[in-house]
Design an enzyme around this catalytic site. Sequence first.
Site, PDB file in Angstrom:
ATOM      1  N   HIS A  63      40.888  33.567  34.635  1.00 32.60           N
ATOM      2  CA  HIS A  63      41.840  33.557  33.524  1.00 32.60           C
ATOM      3  C   HIS A  63      41.373  32.549  32.505  1.00 32.60           C
ATOM      4  CE1 HIS A  63      45.641  33.429  31.367  1.00 32.60           C
ATOM      5  NE2 HIS A  63      45.925  34.572  31.967  1.00 32.60           N
ATOM      6  N   ASP A  76      47.167  40.331  37.661  1.00 29.37           N
ATOM      7  CA  ASP A  76      46.783  41.728  37.835  1.00 29.37           C
ATOM      8  C   ASP A  76      46.212  42.042  39.215  1.00 29.37           C
ATOM      9  OD1 ASP A  76      47.568  42.719  35.404  1.00 29.37           O
ATOM     10  OD2 ASP A  76      45.756  42.021  34.402  1.00 29.37           O
ATOM     11  N   HIS A 121      42.109  42.505  29.632  1.00 25.35           N
ATOM     12  CA  HIS A 121      43.488  42.025  29.443  1.00 25.35           C
ATOM     13  C   HIS A 121      44.396  42.888  30.322  1.00 25.35           C
ATOM     14  CE1 HIS A 121      46.821  40.118  27.599  1.00 25.35           C
ATOM     15  NE2 HIS A 121      46.808  40.669  26.391  1.00 25.35           N
TER      16      HIS A 121
HETATM   17  N1  ACO Z   1      34.376  37.805  38.276  1.00 21.64           N
HETATM   18  C1  ACO Z   1      33.182  37.149  38.298  1.00 21.64           C
HETATM   19  N2  ACO Z   1      32.853  36.128  37.487  1.00 21.64           N
HETATM   20  C2  ACO Z   1      33.793  35.734  36.625  1.00 21.64           C
HETATM   21  C3  ACO Z   1      35.063  36.338  36.537  1.00 21.64           C
HETATM   22  C4  ACO Z   1      35.337  37.405  37.414  1.00 21.64           C
HETATM   23  N3  ACO Z   1      36.519  38.015  37.388  1.00 21.64           N
HETATM   24  N4  ACO Z   1      35.785  35.738  35.575  1.00 21.64           N
HETATM   25  C5  ACO Z   1      35.002  34.774  35.070  1.00 21.64           C
HETATM   26  N5  ACO Z   1      33.796  34.762  35.712  1.00 21.64           N
HETATM   27  C6  ACO Z   1      32.687  33.810  35.490  1.00 21.64           C
HETATM   28  C7  ACO Z   1      31.926  34.133  34.211  1.00 21.64           C
HETATM   29  O1  ACO Z   1      30.850  35.008  34.476  1.00 21.64           O
HETATM   30  C8  ACO Z   1      31.483  32.767  33.779  1.00 21.64           C
HETATM   31  O2  ACO Z   1      30.396  32.377  34.587  1.00 21.64           O
HETATM   32  P1  ACO Z   1      29.198  31.477  33.965  1.00 21.64           P
HETATM   33  O3  ACO Z   1      29.828  30.153  33.628  1.00 21.64           O
HETATM   34  O4  ACO Z   1      28.179  31.410  35.050  1.00 21.64           O
HETATM   35  O5  ACO Z   1      28.714  32.204  32.739  1.00 21.64           O
HETATM   36  C9  ACO Z   1      32.628  31.875  34.154  1.00 21.64           C
HETATM   37  O6  ACO Z   1      33.264  32.526  35.265  1.00 21.64           O
HETATM   38  C10 ACO Z   1      33.641  31.668  33.040  1.00 21.64           C
HETATM   39  O7  ACO Z   1      34.128  32.951  32.646  1.00 21.64           O
HETATM   40  P2  ACO Z   1      34.367  33.440  31.159  1.00 21.64           P
HETATM   41  O8  ACO Z   1      34.117  34.910  31.073  1.00 21.64           O
HETATM   42  O9  ACO Z   1      33.599  32.571  30.212  1.00 21.64           O
HETATM   43  O10 ACO Z   1      35.920  33.105  31.013  1.00 21.64           O
HETATM   44  P3  ACO Z   1      36.900  33.680  29.939  1.00 21.64           P
HETATM   45  O11 ACO Z   1      37.986  32.689  29.839  1.00 21.64           O
HETATM   46  O12 ACO Z   1      36.180  34.069  28.700  1.00 21.64           O
HETATM   47  O13 ACO Z   1      37.423  35.033  30.617  1.00 21.64           O
HETATM   48  C11 ACO Z   1      38.714  36.612  31.755  1.00 21.64           C
HETATM   49  C12 ACO Z   1      38.642  35.181  31.194  1.00 21.64           C
HETATM   50  C13 ACO Z   1      38.394  37.634  30.653  1.00 21.64           C
HETATM   51  C14 ACO Z   1      40.132  36.873  32.265  1.00 21.64           C
HETATM   52  C15 ACO Z   1      37.686  36.733  32.913  1.00 21.64           C
HETATM   53  O14 ACO Z   1      37.997  35.807  33.922  1.00 21.64           O
HETATM   54  C16 ACO Z   1      37.625  38.153  33.468  1.00 21.64           C
HETATM   55  O15 ACO Z   1      36.916  38.991  32.918  1.00 21.64           O
HETATM   56  N6  ACO Z   1      38.391  38.439  34.581  1.00 21.64           N
HETATM   57  C17 ACO Z   1      38.441  39.772  35.130  1.00 21.64           C
HETATM   58  C18 ACO Z   1      39.359  40.629  34.285  1.00 21.64           C
HETATM   59  C19 ACO Z   1      40.816  40.304  34.512  1.00 21.64           C
HETATM   60  O16 ACO Z   1      41.282  40.172  35.643  1.00 21.64           O
HETATM   61  N7  ACO Z   1      41.542  40.207  33.408  1.00 21.64           N
HETATM   62  C20 ACO Z   1      42.979  39.942  33.440  1.00 21.64           C
HETATM   63  C21 ACO Z   1      43.276  38.590  32.907  1.00 21.64           C
HETATM   64  S1  ACO Z   1      44.974  38.251  33.077  1.00 21.64           S
HETATM   65  C22 ACO Z   1      45.671  39.121  31.863  1.00 21.64           C
HETATM   66  O17 ACO Z   1      45.144  39.429  30.829  1.00 21.64           O
HETATM   67  C23 ACO Z   1      46.976  39.536  32.106  1.00 21.64           C
END
Ligand code: ACO
Length: 446
Positions: A324, A380, A285
């Site tokens: 996201h 971010d 987050h």
């Molecule tokens: N890098 C690589 N792969 C990713 C990323 C990433 N940043 N984000 C998602 N994926 C992939 C997942 O591995 C998943 O792949 P799969 O379908 O093969 O299993 C798919 O994309 C879907 O991702 P989820 O993790 O299921 O999506 P979720 O909605 O649960 O997660 C999150 C969202 C936590 C923001 C995620 O994208 C992430 O971890 N991003 C990096 C951290 C980040 O930048 N957080 C800030 C968010 S904005 C904020 O809070 C202000």
Amino acid sequence: MSTKPEASDVTAPTSSRESSETLTITDNRTGSTYEVPITDGAIRSLDLRQIKVDEDDFGLLAYDPAFMNTASCRSTITFLDGDLGVLEYRGYPIEQLAEQSTYLEVAYLLVHGELPTKAQLDDWTHQIKMHTFVHENVKSFIQGFRHDAHPMGMLLGAVGALSTFYPDANKIHDAENRQLQTVRLIAKMPTLAAFSYRHNMGQPYVYPDNDLDYAGNFLGMLYKMTELKYQPDPRLERALDILFILHADHEQNCSTSAVRAIGSSLVDPYSAIAGGVAALYGPSHGGANEEVVRMLLRIGTKDNIPDFIEGVKAGRERLMGFGHRVYKNYDPRARIIKKACDDVFEVTGVNPLLSIATELEKIALGEEYFVSRRLYPNVDFYSGLIYQALGLPASMFPVMFAIGRTSGWIAQWLEMVQDPEQKIARPLQIYTGERRRAYLPLDSRS
Ligand code: ACO
């Protein structure tokens, strides 16, 4: 390919649809058919409870870990369309607010629902300025942390501690009292944040200067040394104000949901918002901006980007600042921040990590892995570069996020405590553990 629901499934539509819309459900276990109303594109989970196999059955539940497709409230604060990359506060597009507004004006908008008139803004600004100081014992309290304590940990402790300085804040059903705590929280957050930073630096804490505007005063509390009067560079002050605007609210995200859930127990707003700070601390987050800069430093040069991307695709790495839960398009805030980078770098000189970040973005956006999962830069990805250019260590990045988000947390808390439909938040579970086991005395257990 991700099978997650699309953003338009996640954000409830704003306009009421005909209440004559219904859903017919046939329970194939019993052959019974049920008709449940659809309002605003949603059914009420409680309407499923009537679906039973027999009289003793508890009734059908909706199972939704991580609330992927469950609305927990009705809200008039923030509208999001993750497919189209649209963000609006109280109906005003984020681009217009970032371009024309100040953070305090936006905070007023979030809290009160309307943009202030000139007189209302003057009064609001005056009130905030009158509450920027904290009790001297708060200072001593922060001094008690280890010199290298994470500033976000200090902030969450200090915000929670404010509830002990304002015990009357538990009168949450008193509108005037709620207003006072609202002003205090928005006013004191930069002071607590700056004290946490100065504590890490081993420097004396700087008291607020109420001649300065919100962002300028914060810069002063961070950086003032021996000069009699701290004069912020107006370009940096404006860039910081824009960052606060962009972070001000984002509907039912993890930390806001935490604030609402904690607040639903009717605890005081300082305790609820300390919970929001805690949720924001996590790397998934608000901690992501800190992780982005660490990731860019680790990548080091553009030549290393392809290897890094291969690591992400193989699941060994995560591209921080990408992806996201709701946006399946370019986060509109990332676009505005990218632009703000130019103004800041004009003053501070270009952050060398910028070229790695832009190249990383370019390569990632052309890769099937990111395209098929609809992963785009989020707020971010670039914000950390600005914070770093302002001279802040990575550990301060989530703290910066928390300052801006405070007005959103408090607006959401105010909406929640006045919503007659809300009760204490209490999800159900599907129990999968053992039942009715015979207790074994200690010496009989193998
Ligand atoms: N890098 C690589 N792969 C990713 C990323 C990433 N940043 N984000 C998602 N994926 C992939 C997942 O591995 C998943 O792949 P799969 O379908 O093969 O299993 C798919 O994309 C879907 O991702 P989820 O993790 O299921 O999506 P979720 O909605 O649960 O997660 C999150 C969202 C936590 C923001 C995620 O994208 C992430 O971890 N991003 C990096 C951290 C980040 O930048 N957080 C800030 C968010 S904005 C904020 O809070 C202000």
